[in-house]
Design an enzyme around this catalytic site. Sequence first.
Site, PDB file in Angstrom:
ATOM      1  N   CYS A  75       0.663  -1.172   0.119  1.00 29.45           N
ATOM      2  CA  CYS A  75      -0.127   0.068  -0.093  1.00 29.45           C
ATOM      3  C   CYS A  75       0.852   1.297  -0.043  1.00 29.45           C
ATOM      4  O   CYS A  75       1.825   1.423   0.544  1.00 29.45           O
ATOM      5  CB  CYS A  75      -0.810   0.264   1.260  1.00 29.45           C
ATOM      6  SG  CYS A  75      -1.879  -1.470   1.582  1.00 29.45           S
ATOM      7  N   ASP A  76       0.485   2.307  -0.486  1.00 29.92           N
ATOM      8  CA  ASP A  76       0.883   3.620  -0.499  1.00 29.92           C
ATOM      9  C   ASP A  76       0.052   4.513  -0.619  1.00 29.92           C
ATOM     10  O   ASP A  76      -1.038   4.469  -1.512  1.00 29.92           O
ATOM     11  CB  ASP A  76       2.170   3.660  -1.390  1.00 29.92           C
ATOM     12  CG  ASP A  76       3.077   4.745  -0.970  1.00 29.92           C
ATOM     13  OD1 ASP A  76       3.834   4.608  -0.278  1.00 29.92           O
ATOM     14  OD2 ASP A  76       2.853   6.002  -1.586  1.00 29.92           O
ATOM     15  N   GLN A  77       0.091   5.714  -0.089  1.00 27.23           N
ATOM     16  CA  GLN A  77      -0.831   6.986  -0.228  1.00 27.23           C
ATOM     17  C   GLN A  77       0.009   8.185  -0.733  1.00 27.23           C
ATOM     18  O   GLN A  77       1.057   8.488   0.033  1.00 27.23           O
ATOM     19  CB  GLN A  77      -1.706   7.103   1.012  1.00 27.23           C
ATOM     20  CG  GLN A  77      -2.682   8.222   0.933  1.00 27.23           C
ATOM     21  CD  GLN A  77      -3.330   8.482   2.153  1.00 27.23           C
ATOM     22  OE1 GLN A  77      -2.725   8.891   3.131  1.00 27.23           O
ATOM     23  NE2 GLN A  77      -4.689   8.296   2.193  1.00 27.23           N
TER      24      GLN A  77
END
Length: 199
Positions: A75-77
């Site tokens: 995941c990354d934002q």
Amino acid sequence: MTEKIILASGSPFRKAMLLAAGIDVEAVAPDVDERALEAPLQGSGASPEDVALVLAEAKATEVSERRPGALVLGCDQTLSLGDEVFHKPADMEGARRHLLALSGKTHQLNSAAVLVRDGEVLWRHVGIASLTMRKLNPAFIGRHLARVGAKALSSVGAYQIEGEGIQLFEKIEGDHFTIVGLPLLPLLAELRTLGAIDG
């Protein structure tokens, strides 16, 4: 029969979201240099969504190499204001600058999720939310940061909408899970499709 998901992240928020959803999850911190991965993307025309996907995939792939056979979630934002991509502030002065820049404007949170098994990408998705911050005066920003303290340094926007940061906003479009860093509903749908969870 459900499969254990390996979360390629050190984020306690993402792990807590998955556990709350009934997912058997183990967190394994990825060994990647995010800024080094991101550097060649700057000026390349890559969108903030692309950047989030590249980083999420790199995390999942790195952990997947250490966990053969496992289903790994990366995941990354990213937070984008126009063409500018924001990172977690390094200190309270950085948090103050973030909030001044976002004040009175609409920014995007781009939350990427990638599933990898044995180095092969099985699925990728980016959830997008638009958040409009109310016009904040500098004195209020100072008082707000004094109240929330170091929590302001744990997110890309220097706020946490699940806490006092909600007071900074006048309008939010997008689902709660995407905003806090994991597009959970599309992920659950894909895990059901893959047969990794009951459904």
